[in-house]
Design a protein around this motif. Structure first.
Motif, PDB file in Angstrom:
ATOM      1  N   GLN A 159      31.889  66.902  84.100  1.00 61.21           N
ATOM      2  CA  GLN A 159      31.266  65.687  84.320  1.00 61.21           C
ATOM      3  C   GLN A 159      32.416  64.749  83.880  1.00 61.21           C
ATOM      4  O   GLN A 159      33.312  63.982  84.522  1.00 61.21           O
ATOM      5  CB  GLN A 159      29.650  65.269  83.653  1.00 61.21           C
ATOM      6  CG  GLN A 159      29.767  63.834  83.585  1.00 61.21           C
ATOM      7  CD  GLN A 159      28.230  63.056  83.266  1.00 61.21           C
ATOM      8  OE1 GLN A 159      28.174  63.483  82.137  1.00 61.21           O
ATOM      9  NE2 GLN A 159      27.682  62.114  83.812  1.00 61.21           N
ATOM     10  N   ARG A 160      33.344  64.792  82.189  1.00 60.05           N
ATOM     11  CA  ARG A 160      33.530  64.633  81.997  1.00 60.05           C
ATOM     12  C   ARG A 160      35.573  64.235  83.059  1.00 60.05           C
ATOM     13  O   ARG A 160      36.191  63.495  82.834  1.00 60.05           O
ATOM     14  CB  ARG A 160      34.457  64.964  80.364  1.00 60.05           C
ATOM     15  CG  ARG A 160      32.964  64.521  79.368  1.00 60.05           C
ATOM     16  CD  ARG A 160      32.650  63.364  79.285  1.00 60.05           C
ATOM     17  NE  ARG A 160      31.175  62.335  78.767  1.00 60.05           N
ATOM     18  CZ  ARG A 160      31.458  61.519  78.437  1.00 60.05           C
ATOM     19  NH1 ARG A 160      32.345  59.999  79.187  1.00 60.05           N
ATOM     20  NH2 ARG A 160      29.626  61.187  78.302  1.00 60.05           N
ATOM     21  N   LEU A 161      35.736  65.776  82.721  1.00 57.33           N
ATOM     22  CA  LEU A 161      36.952  65.783  83.946  1.00 57.33           C
ATOM     23  C   LEU A 161      36.866  64.481  85.404  1.00 57.33           C
ATOM     24  O   LEU A 161      37.723  64.596  85.577  1.00 57.33           O
ATOM     25  CB  LEU A 161      37.158  67.345  84.401  1.00 57.33           C
ATOM     26  CG  LEU A 161      37.138  68.308  83.027  1.00 57.33           C
ATOM     27  CD1 LEU A 161      37.421  69.717  83.975  1.00 57.33           C
ATOM     28  CD2 LEU A 161      38.831  67.812  82.480  1.00 57.33           C
ATOM     29  N   ARG A 162      35.404  64.931  86.146  1.00 57.87           N
ATOM     30  CA  ARG A 162      35.298  64.047  87.113  1.00 57.87           C
ATOM     31  C   ARG A 162      35.181  62.546  86.297  1.00 57.87           C
ATOM     32  O   ARG A 162      36.474  61.647  87.351  1.00 57.87           O
ATOM     33  CB  ARG A 162      34.269  64.583  87.639  1.00 57.87           C
ATOM     34  CG  ARG A 162      34.201  65.229  88.536  1.00 57.87           C
ATOM     35  CD  ARG A 162      32.797  65.347  89.161  1.00 57.87           C
ATOM     36  NE  ARG A 162      31.700  65.031  88.285  1.00 57.87           N
ATOM     37  CZ  ARG A 162      30.595  66.479  87.776  1.00 57.87           C
ATOM     38  NH1 ARG A 162      31.023  67.562  88.205  1.00 57.87           N
ATOM     39  NH2 ARG A 162      30.026  66.458  87.686  1.00 57.87           N
ATOM     40  N   MET A 163      35.128  61.619  85.262  1.00 59.86           N
ATOM     41  CA  MET A 163      34.745  60.442  85.078  1.00 59.86           C
ATOM     42  C   MET A 163      36.291  60.272  84.959  1.00 59.86           C
ATOM     43  O   MET A 163      37.021  59.485  85.543  1.00 59.86           O
ATOM     44  CB  MET A 163      34.646  59.870  83.521  1.00 59.86           C
ATOM     45  CG  MET A 163      33.096  60.642  83.996  1.00 59.86           C
ATOM     46  SD  MET A 163      31.468  60.470  82.511  1.00 59.86           S
ATOM     47  CE  MET A 163      31.810  59.180  82.535  1.00 59.86           C
ATOM     48  N   GLN A 164      37.571  61.443  84.665  1.00 60.77           N
ATOM     49  CA  GLN A 164      38.481  60.998  83.730  1.00 60.77           C
ATOM     50  C   GLN A 164      40.037  61.018  85.230  1.00 60.77           C
ATOM     51  O   GLN A 164      40.707  60.144  85.386  1.00 60.77           O
ATOM     52  CB  GLN A 164      39.223  62.203  83.008  1.00 60.77           C
ATOM     53  CG  GLN A 164      40.504  62.274  82.212  1.00 60.77           C
ATOM     54  CD  GLN A 164      40.823  60.193  81.738  1.00 60.77           C
ATOM     55  OE1 GLN A 164      40.215  59.377  81.218  1.00 60.77           O
ATOM     56  NE2 GLN A 164      41.860  59.704  82.120  1.00 60.77           N
ATOM     57  N   GLU A 165      39.347  62.263  86.316  1.00 60.86           N
ATOM     58  CA  GLU A 165      40.477  61.806  87.411  1.00 60.86           C
ATOM     59  C   GLU A 165      39.863  60.161  87.960  1.00 60.86           C
ATOM     60  O   GLU A 165      40.970  59.997  88.600  1.00 60.86           O
ATOM     61  CB  GLU A 165      40.306  63.067  88.567  1.00 60.86           C
ATOM     62  CG  GLU A 165      40.621  62.735  89.545  1.00 60.86           C
ATOM     63  CD  GLU A 165      40.248  64.156  90.417  1.00 60.86           C
ATOM     64  OE1 GLU A 165      41.125  64.435  90.867  1.00 60.86           O
ATOM     65  OE2 GLU A 165      39.126  64.979  89.889  1.00 60.86           O
ATOM     66  N   ALA A 166      38.331  60.390  87.912  1.00 60.49           N
ATOM     67  CA  ALA A 166      38.203  58.605  88.658  1.00 60.49           C
ATOM     68  C   ALA A 166      38.828  57.597  88.116  1.00 60.49           C
ATOM     69  O   ALA A 166      39.581  57.215  88.638  1.00 60.49           O
ATOM     70  CB  ALA A 166      36.820  58.985  88.438  1.00 60.49           C
ATOM     71  N   ALA A 167      38.619  58.293  86.049  1.00 59.83           N
ATOM     72  CA  ALA A 167      39.863  56.623  85.918  1.00 59.83           C
ATOM     73  C   ALA A 167      41.244  56.644  85.988  1.00 59.83           C
ATOM     74  O   ALA A 167      41.951  55.453  86.085  1.00 59.83           O
ATOM     75  CB  ALA A 167      39.000  56.695  84.150  1.00 59.83           C
ATOM     76  N   PHE A 168      42.178  57.775  86.135  1.00 63.82           N
ATOM     77  CA  PHE A 168      43.295  58.168  86.173  1.00 63.82           C
ATOM     78  C   PHE A 168      43.589  57.152  87.485  1.00 63.82           C
ATOM     79  O   PHE A 168      44.441  56.227  88.069  1.00 63.82           O
ATOM     80  CB  PHE A 168      43.525  58.817  86.829  1.00 63.82           C
ATOM     81  CG  PHE A 168      45.375  59.149  86.837  1.00 63.82           C
ATOM     82  CD1 PHE A 168      46.161  58.811  85.963  1.00 63.82           C
ATOM     83  CD2 PHE A 168      45.577  59.529  88.270  1.00 63.82           C
ATOM     84  CE1 PHE A 168      47.395  59.301  85.922  1.00 63.82           C
ATOM     85  CE2 PHE A 168      46.859  59.462  88.351  1.00 63.82           C
ATOM     86  CZ  PHE A 168      47.749  59.452  87.390  1.00 63.82           C
ATOM     87  N   ARG A 169      42.822  57.770  88.827  1.00 60.06           N
ATOM     88  CA  ARG A 169      42.647  56.385  89.803  1.00 60.06           C
ATOM     89  C   ARG A 169      42.643  54.852  90.117  1.00 60.06           C
ATOM     90  O   ARG A 169      42.832  53.875  90.420  1.00 60.06           O
ATOM     91  CB  ARG A 169      41.958  57.160  91.169  1.00 60.06           C
ATOM     92  CG  ARG A 169      42.745  58.250  91.577  1.00 60.06           C
ATOM     93  CD  ARG A 169      41.413  58.778  92.960  1.00 60.06           C
ATOM     94  NE  ARG A 169      40.390  59.203  92.425  1.00 60.06           N
ATOM     95  CZ  ARG A 169      39.219  59.519  92.601  1.00 60.06           C
ATOM     96  NH1 ARG A 169      39.751  60.848  92.201  1.00 60.06           N
ATOM     97  NH2 ARG A 169      38.330  60.163  92.154  1.00 60.06           N
TER      98      ARG A 169
END
Length: 278
Positions: A178-188
Protein backbone atom coordinates in the motif's frame (compact mmCIF):
# COMPACT_ATOMS: atom_id res chain seq x y z
CA UNK A 1 34.50 5.97 4.72
CA UNK A 2 37.66 4.26 6.04
CA UNK A 3 40.75 4.89 3.85
CA UNK A 4 43.77 5.02 6.17
CA UNK A 5 44.32 1.28 6.01
CA UNK A 6 44.66 1.46 2.22
CA UNK A 7 47.01 4.44 2.38
CA UNK A 8 49.30 2.97 5.02
CA UNK A 9 49.19 -0.50 3.52
CA UNK A 10 50.15 0.80 0.09
CA UNK A 11 52.92 3.00 1.52
CA UNK A 12 54.65 0.34 3.62
CA UNK A 13 53.99 -2.34 1.02
CA UNK A 14 55.83 -0.28 -1.59
CA UNK A 15 58.74 0.36 0.78
CA UNK A 16 59.15 -3.32 1.57
CA UNK A 17 58.26 -4.95 -1.73
CA UNK A 18 58.12 -2.41 -4.51
CA UNK A 19 55.14 -2.40 -6.90
CA UNK A 20 54.09 -5.92 -5.91
CA UNK A 21 54.26 -4.98 -2.26
CA UNK A 22 52.18 -1.87 -2.97
CA UNK A 23 49.38 -3.97 -4.47
CA UNK A 24 49.50 -6.48 -1.62
CA UNK A 25 49.53 -3.67 0.95
CA UNK A 26 46.61 -1.97 -0.78
CA UNK A 27 44.60 -5.21 -0.70
CA UNK A 28 45.34 -5.86 2.98
CA UNK A 29 44.63 -2.25 3.83
CA UNK A 30 41.25 -2.50 2.09
CA UNK A 31 40.37 -5.55 4.20
CA UNK A 32 41.44 -3.69 7.33
CA UNK A 33 39.33 -0.66 6.43
CA UNK A 34 36.25 -2.83 5.83
CA UNK A 35 36.67 -4.50 9.21
CA UNK A 36 37.04 -1.10 10.91
CA UNK A 37 33.95 0.20 9.13
CA UNK A 38 31.82 -2.69 10.38
CA UNK A 39 33.11 -2.26 13.93
CA UNK A 40 32.33 1.46 13.74
CA UNK A 41 28.80 0.79 12.53
CA UNK A 42 28.18 -1.70 15.32
CA UNK A 43 29.51 0.71 17.94
CA UNK A 44 27.41 3.53 16.51
CA UNK A 45 24.26 1.52 17.17
CA UNK A 46 25.39 -0.28 20.32
CA UNK A 47 23.38 2.06 22.51
CA UNK A 48 20.53 2.68 20.07
CA UNK A 49 17.39 3.27 22.11
CA UNK A 50 19.13 2.42 25.37
CA UNK A 51 17.98 3.97 28.61
CA UNK A 52 21.16 6.03 28.81
CA UNK A 53 20.76 7.56 25.36
CA UNK A 54 19.72 11.19 25.36
CA UNK A 55 17.11 12.58 22.99
CA UNK A 56 19.82 14.20 20.87
CA UNK A 57 21.75 10.92 20.69
CA UNK A 58 18.66 9.03 19.58
CA UNK A 59 17.96 11.63 16.92
CA UNK A 60 21.56 11.35 15.67
CA UNK A 61 21.29 7.56 15.57
CA UNK A 62 17.98 7.73 13.68
CA UNK A 63 19.52 10.18 11.20
CA UNK A 64 22.58 7.98 10.63
CA UNK A 65 20.49 4.82 10.31
CA UNK A 66 18.15 6.47 7.80
CA UNK A 67 20.92 7.44 5.40
CA UNK A 68 22.96 4.27 5.96
CA UNK A 69 20.01 2.05 5.06
CA UNK A 70 19.33 4.36 2.12
CA UNK A 71 22.87 3.68 0.90
CA UNK A 72 22.26 -0.05 1.27
CA UNK A 73 19.05 0.19 -0.78
CA UNK A 74 20.93 2.15 -3.45
CA UNK A 75 23.32 -0.79 -3.81
CA UNK A 76 20.47 -3.30 -4.20
CA UNK A 77 20.89 -3.41 -7.99
CA UNK A 78 24.51 -4.53 -7.64
CA UNK A 79 26.42 -1.27 -7.54
CA UNK A 80 25.68 2.35 -6.73
CA UNK A 81 25.33 4.40 -9.91
CA UNK A 82 25.50 8.14 -10.44
CA UNK A 83 21.68 8.17 -10.46
CA UNK A 84 21.52 6.71 -6.94
CA UNK A 85 24.07 9.24 -5.70
CA UNK A 86 22.05 12.04 -7.32
CA UNK A 87 18.88 10.76 -5.65
CA UNK A 88 20.57 10.83 -2.24
CA UNK A 89 21.85 14.35 -2.94
CA UNK A 90 18.37 15.46 -3.98
CA UNK A 91 16.92 14.20 -0.70
CA UNK A 92 19.65 16.04 1.20
CA UNK A 93 18.75 19.17 -0.77
CA UNK A 94 15.06 18.74 0.09
CA UNK A 95 16.04 18.51 3.75
CA UNK A 96 18.18 21.61 3.40
CA UNK A 97 21.30 19.82 4.62
CA UNK A 98 24.52 21.80 4.48
CA UNK A 99 27.91 21.74 6.12
CA UNK A 100 28.43 19.20 8.88
CA UNK A 101 24.95 17.68 8.73
CA UNK A 102 25.34 17.02 4.99
CA UNK A 103 28.78 15.50 5.55
CA UNK A 104 27.33 13.18 8.19
CA UNK A 105 24.54 12.13 5.83
CA UNK A 106 27.06 11.42 3.05
CA UNK A 107 29.25 9.37 5.38
CA UNK A 108 26.25 7.37 6.59
CA UNK A 109 25.19 6.74 2.97
CA UNK A 110 28.70 5.44 2.21
CA UNK A 111 28.61 3.18 5.28
CA UNK A 112 25.45 1.55 3.93
CA UNK A 113 27.21 0.72 0.65
CA UNK A 114 29.99 -1.24 2.38
CA UNK A 115 30.13 -5.02 2.12
CA UNK A 116 29.06 -6.64 5.36
CA UNK A 117 26.72 -3.78 6.29
CA UNK A 118 24.74 -5.07 9.34
CA UNK A 119 21.28 -4.30 7.96
CA UNK A 120 19.25 -6.61 10.18
CA UNK A 121 21.05 -5.48 13.32
CA UNK A 122 20.44 -1.81 12.58
CA UNK A 123 16.80 -2.30 11.59
CA UNK A 124 16.20 -4.32 14.75
CA UNK A 125 17.62 -1.51 16.86
CA UNK A 126 15.51 1.09 15.04
CA UNK A 127 12.41 -0.98 15.79
CA UNK A 128 13.32 -1.60 19.43
CA UNK A 129 14.77 1.86 20.04
CA UNK A 130 11.58 3.54 18.85
CA UNK A 131 9.06 1.00 20.09
CA UNK A 132 5.73 2.68 20.75
CA UNK A 133 6.50 5.35 18.15
CA UNK A 134 4.92 3.69 15.14
CA UNK A 135 4.62 6.95 13.18
CA UNK A 136 8.36 7.54 13.48
CA UNK A 137 9.21 4.00 12.37
CA UNK A 138 6.78 4.45 9.48
CA UNK A 139 8.61 7.68 8.54
CA UNK A 140 11.85 5.67 8.47
CA UNK A 141 10.31 3.13 6.07
CA UNK A 142 8.79 5.85 3.88
CA UNK A 143 12.18 7.55 3.66
CA UNK A 144 13.60 4.39 2.10
CA UNK A 145 10.62 4.09 -0.26
CA UNK A 146 10.99 7.73 -1.35
CA UNK A 147 14.67 7.19 -2.07
CA UNK A 148 13.98 4.04 -4.09
CA UNK A 149 11.23 5.77 -6.10
CA UNK A 150 13.01 9.08 -6.59
CA UNK A 151 14.21 8.14 -10.08
CA UNK A 152 10.64 7.31 -11.13
CA UNK A 153 10.88 3.52 -11.11
CA UNK A 154 11.39 0.64 -8.69
CA UNK A 155 13.82 -2.14 -9.60
CA UNK A 156 12.76 -5.70 -8.58
CA UNK A 157 15.81 -6.01 -6.32
CA UNK A 158 14.89 -2.72 -4.62
CA UNK A 159 11.34 -3.95 -4.08
CA UNK A 160 12.63 -7.20 -2.60
CA UNK A 161 14.94 -5.35 -0.22
CA UNK A 162 12.15 -2.97 0.81
CA UNK A 163 10.10 -6.01 1.77
CA UNK A 164 12.98 -7.18 3.97
CA UNK A 165 13.23 -3.74 5.57
CA UNK A 166 9.47 -3.47 6.13
CA UNK A 167 9.26 -6.93 7.67
CA UNK A 168 12.19 -6.18 10.00
CA UNK A 169 10.47 -2.98 11.12
CA UNK A 170 7.21 -4.79 11.86
CA UNK A 171 5.17 -3.98 8.75
CA UNK A 172 3.21 -6.58 6.81
CA UNK A 173 3.54 -7.25 3.09
CA UNK A 174 0.13 -5.68 2.53
CA UNK A 175 1.12 -2.53 4.41
CA UNK A 176 4.29 -2.16 2.37
CA UNK A 177 2.52 -2.67 -0.95
CA UNK A 178 0.00 0.00 0.00
CA UNK A 179 2.84 2.42 0.86
CA UNK A 180 4.50 1.61 -2.46
CA UNK A 181 1.32 2.42 -4.37
CA UNK A 182 0.89 5.65 -2.42
CA UNK A 183 4.49 6.69 -3.09
CA UNK A 184 4.24 5.89 -6.79
CA UNK A 185 1.11 8.03 -6.98
CA UNK A 186 2.86 10.76 -4.97
CA UNK A 187 5.75 10.75 -7.44
CA UNK A 188 3.36 11.26 -10.37
CA UNK A 189 1.41 13.84 -8.37
CA UNK A 190 4.58 15.85 -7.79
CA UNK A 191 5.57 15.59 -11.45
CA UNK A 192 2.21 17.03 -12.56
CA UNK A 193 1.11 20.63 -12.27
CA UNK A 194 1.26 20.51 -8.45
CA UNK A 195 3.88 22.98 -7.22
CA UNK A 196 5.56 21.80 -3.99
CA UNK A 197 6.92 25.24 -3.17
CA UNK A 198 3.61 27.07 -3.58
CA UNK A 199 1.53 24.19 -2.25
CA UNK A 200 -1.03 24.05 -5.05
CA UNK A 201 -1.79 23.46 -8.72
CA UNK A 202 -0.69 25.95 -11.34
CA UNK A 203 -3.29 24.76 -13.87
CA UNK A 204 -6.39 22.58 -14.03
CA UNK A 205 -5.57 19.02 -12.92
CA UNK A 206 -6.15 16.06 -15.23
CA UNK A 207 -8.22 12.97 -14.52
CA UNK A 208 -5.03 10.99 -13.85
CA UNK A 209 -3.88 13.57 -11.31
CA UNK A 210 -7.22 13.30 -9.55
CA UNK A 211 -6.80 9.52 -9.40
CA UNK A 212 -3.29 9.97 -7.99
CA UNK A 213 -4.65 12.38 -5.38
CA UNK A 214 -6.98 9.65 -4.08
CA UNK A 215 -4.07 7.20 -3.99
CA UNK A 216 -1.88 9.70 -2.11
CA UNK A 217 -4.51 9.71 0.63
CA UNK A 218 -4.82 5.93 0.51
CA UNK A 219 -8.48 5.78 -0.57
CA UNK A 220 -10.36 4.64 -3.67
CA UNK A 221 -11.85 7.13 -6.09
CA UNK A 222 -15.29 5.93 -4.98
CA UNK A 223 -14.70 7.16 -1.43
CA UNK A 224 -17.45 9.22 0.19
CA UNK A 225 -16.81 12.62 1.68
CA UNK A 226 -16.69 11.09 5.17
CA UNK A 227 -14.24 8.37 4.10
CA UNK A 228 -12.08 11.01 2.45
CA UNK A 229 -12.06 13.18 5.59
CA UNK A 230 -11.13 10.22 7.80
CA UNK A 231 -8.29 9.22 5.48
CA UNK A 232 -7.01 12.78 5.29
CA UNK A 233 -7.07 13.26 9.06
CA UNK A 234 -5.35 9.92 9.60
CA UNK A 235 -2.56 10.72 7.15
CA UNK A 236 -2.07 14.23 8.53
CA UNK A 237 -1.98 12.87 12.06
CA UNK A 238 0.69 10.32 11.11
CA UNK A 239 2.87 12.83 9.25
CA UNK A 240 2.39 16.04 11.22
CA UNK A 241 5.88 17.55 11.75
CA UNK A 242 5.23 18.68 15.34
CA UNK A 243 3.98 15.26 16.35
CA UNK A 244 6.93 13.50 14.73
CA UNK A 245 9.34 15.98 16.33
CA UNK A 246 7.85 15.24 19.75
CA UNK A 247 8.49 11.54 19.14
CA UNK A 248 12.13 12.07 18.22
CA UNK A 249 12.32 12.98 14.54
CA UNK A 250 15.71 14.63 13.92
CA UNK A 251 15.36 18.35 13.18
CA UNK A 252 17.32 17.81 9.94
CA UNK A 253 14.43 15.67 8.65
CA UNK A 254 11.62 18.04 9.60
CA UNK A 255 11.49 19.60 6.13
CA UNK A 256 10.53 16.26 4.57
CA UNK A 257 7.64 15.93 7.01
CA UNK A 258 6.47 19.46 6.16
CA UNK A 259 6.59 18.72 2.45
CA UNK A 260 4.57 15.55 2.99
CA UNK A 261 1.80 17.42 4.80
CA UNK A 262 1.74 20.00 1.98
CA UNK A 263 1.31 17.17 -0.49
CA UNK A 264 -1.52 15.60 1.56
CA UNK A 265 -3.24 18.97 1.89
CA UNK A 266 -3.00 19.60 -1.86
CA UNK A 267 -4.41 16.16 -2.68
CA UNK A 268 -7.30 16.64 -0.25
CA UNK A 269 -8.09 20.14 -1.53
CA UNK A 270 -7.99 18.95 -5.14
CA UNK A 271 -10.51 16.16 -4.52
CA UNK A 272 -12.81 18.41 -2.50
CA UNK A 273 -12.81 21.04 -5.23
CA UNK A 274 -13.36 18.61 -8.09
CA UNK A 275 -16.03 16.57 -6.30
CA UNK A 276 -17.72 19.41 -4.48
CA UNK A 277 -17.03 18.09 -0.97
CA UNK A 278 -17.18 20.57 1.88
Amino acid sequence: MQVWGKILGAFFGFLLGGPFGLLLGLFLGHKFDKARSIVYQRRSFAGFGGNQASSAERQAEFFHAGFAVMGHVAKAKGRVTEDEIRVASDIMDRMGLHGESRRQAQNAFRDGKEDGFPLQEILGKVRVGFAGRADLVQFFLELQIQAAFADGSLHPSERQLLHVIARSLGFSERQLEQRLRMQEAAFRFQQGSFNQQQGGFQQAPTKDQLTDAYEVLGVKDTATSQELKRAYRKQMNEHHPDKLAAKGLPPEMMELAKQKTQELQAAYDLIRKEKGFK
